[in-house]
Design a protein around this motif. Structure first.
Motif, PDB file in Angstrom:
ATOM      1  N   UNK A  28      32.572  -3.448 -19.499  1.00  0.00           N
ATOM      2  CA  UNK A  28      32.549  -4.905 -18.757  1.00  0.00           C
ATOM      3  C   UNK A  28      33.129  -4.995 -17.339  1.00  0.00           C
ATOM      4  N   UNK A  29      32.870  -5.846 -16.393  1.00  0.00           N
ATOM      5  CA  UNK A  29      33.262  -6.300 -15.469  1.00  0.00           C
ATOM      6  C   UNK A  29      33.878  -7.749 -15.409  1.00  0.00           C
ATOM      7  N   UNK A  30      34.901  -8.177 -15.233  1.00  0.00           N
ATOM      8  CA  UNK A  30      35.302  -9.486 -15.009  1.00  0.00           C
ATOM      9  C   UNK A  30      35.162 -10.012 -13.533  1.00  0.00           C
ATOM     10  N   UNK A  31      34.527 -11.187 -13.311  1.00  0.00           N
ATOM     11  CA  UNK A  31      34.040 -11.546 -12.050  1.00  0.00           C
ATOM     12  C   UNK A  31      34.625 -12.972 -12.133  1.00  0.00           C
ATOM     13  N   UNK A 104      31.088  -9.548 -17.954  1.00  0.00           N
ATOM     14  CA  UNK A 104      29.647  -9.272 -18.196  1.00  0.00           C
ATOM     15  C   UNK A 104      29.469  -7.796 -18.385  1.00  0.00           C
ATOM     16  N   UNK A 105      28.479  -7.228 -19.135  1.00  0.00           N
ATOM     17  CA  UNK A 105      28.378  -5.926 -19.283  1.00  0.00           C
ATOM     18  C   UNK A 105      27.886  -5.349 -17.938  1.00  0.00           C
ATOM     19  N   UNK A 106      28.361  -4.122 -17.427  1.00  0.00           N
ATOM     20  CA  UNK A 106      28.246  -3.670 -15.985  1.00  0.00           C
ATOM     21  C   UNK A 106      26.728  -3.391 -15.819  1.00  0.00           C
ATOM     22  N   UNK A 107      25.794  -3.181 -16.948  1.00  0.00           N
ATOM     23  CA  UNK A 107      24.506  -2.776 -16.852  1.00  0.00           C
ATOM     24  C   UNK A 107      23.840  -3.865 -16.265  1.00  0.00           C
TER      25      UNK A 107
END
Length: 331
Positions: A28-31, A104-107
């Motif tokens: 994931x990435x946290x945004x 979110x899933x980085x994909x």
């Protein structure tokens, strides 16, 4: 963190709440959210229209369009780093753009188009992916084909008009007369004022219709298609293929029954019907970002609201009068 959550299904089911900041997983990435786009899909999910198909555990954070800055990345993430400006339509069951942060899933994520502001970028993901997937992946649109886009002045319609023209199609759309000039600038070849003209009286021999209104409008759309033409609806009724997309084959008989009437009418007319529900796809979104940066596509914004006014922004979209996308901003 502050967020807007669906506590119960229905028009009064959305409320402001303090919720824990999400913890990103390995992929994931946290945004940090800078802006979030509002879509009719938000209303549909809030009202529980897909509750048998998308089983959210309430309360859950609503919101399907986001632009912001990466603040943390999972151990397996290589394409993004802290500080990257990104946008996304997070996948179903992992939505949550109406919050100060989202994992979110980085994909599902792409770098924000360089030429767009956060507000403009938040207006892009869902409608751009929907337009591309409907016209390219589903309809396989080719140059010279004739495409009818309903509600061309709306958030989805204004994007579909542009993508269809980019693909080389002849584009007709329905809209109010006062929006005709703006739609022609976006690429529409014909604009039919739905208040004074029945589109089925003046159009014929179309390859594809993209409908976002449903009901009688969808049924009438079948009549303007040439033999073998395709009507795609973004509002239903869902067909058996949607069960496959969800990975829930057991739902096929139910969805077959729900869409039986429109599929039967399409078959009788010698045309085809397909329900369309877009998929999160960061790779496609990155390709679309290049089209925005090149000027081939441009976002169309109706209004922006402060984040605290999100209920009013959602109500504005529900009224069906927005010309383009409505966005809420955070900081």
């Amino acid at each position: 963190m502050k967020a807007f959550v669906v506590e119960s299904y229905g028009a009064d089911g959305l409320r402001s709440a303090d919720v824990p900041e999400p913890v990103p997983g390995d992929r994931d990435v946290l945004v940090q959210v800078r802006a979030a786009g509002i879509n009719p899909l938000d209303k549909m999910v809030r009202n529980g229209e897909f509750k048998q198909l998308l089983r959210y555990e309430r309360p859950f954070v609503l919101g399907h369009d986001v632009a912001g800055v990466v603040t943390q990345v999972g151990a397996s993430v290589r394409r993004f780093a802290v500080g990257d400006e990104v946008c996304a339509r997070p996948r179903d069951l992992r939505i949550g753009a109406f919050a100060e942060s989202i994992a979110m899933d980085s994909d599902d994520v792409a770098h924000k188009p360089r030429s767009l502001s956060f507000e403009e970028a938040a207006a892009v993901p869902l409608v751009a992916l929907a337009a591309w997937q409907a016209l390219v992946d589903v309809a396989h649109v080719e140059a010279g084909q004739k495409i009818l886009v309903h509600a061309g002045a709306g958030g989805l319609g204004s994007t579909v008009v542009q993508v269809a023209k980019h693909l080389g199609a002849h584009v007709a759309t329905t809209a109010r007369a006062e929006n005709a000039e703006a739609l022609r600038k976006l690429g529409a070849d014909e604009v039919i004022d739905y208040r004074t003209t029945d589109f089925s009286d003046v159009l014929d021999g179309y390859d594809v219709v993209l409908d976002s209104l449903g009901g009688a409008n969808l049924e009438k759309s079948l009549s303007v298609l040439k033999p073998g033409g395709l009507a795609i609806s973004a509002v239903g009724p869902p067909d058996p293929a949607f069960a496959e997309q969800l990975g829930r084959s057991a739902l096929k008989p139910v969805l077959s029954l729900m869409s039986r009437k429109i599929r039967k009418r399409a078959k009788r007319l010698g045309v085809r019907y397909s329900f369309f529900f877009m998929r999160a796809n960061g790779t496609q979104l990155a390709e679309l970002a290049d089209l925005y940066d090149s000027g081939a596509l441009r976002p169309v914004l109706d209004r922006t609201f402060p984040f605290d006014d999100l209920p009013e922004a959602l109500a504005h979209v529900e009224q069906g009068r927005a010309n383009g996308k409505v966005v809420v901003t955070l900081g």
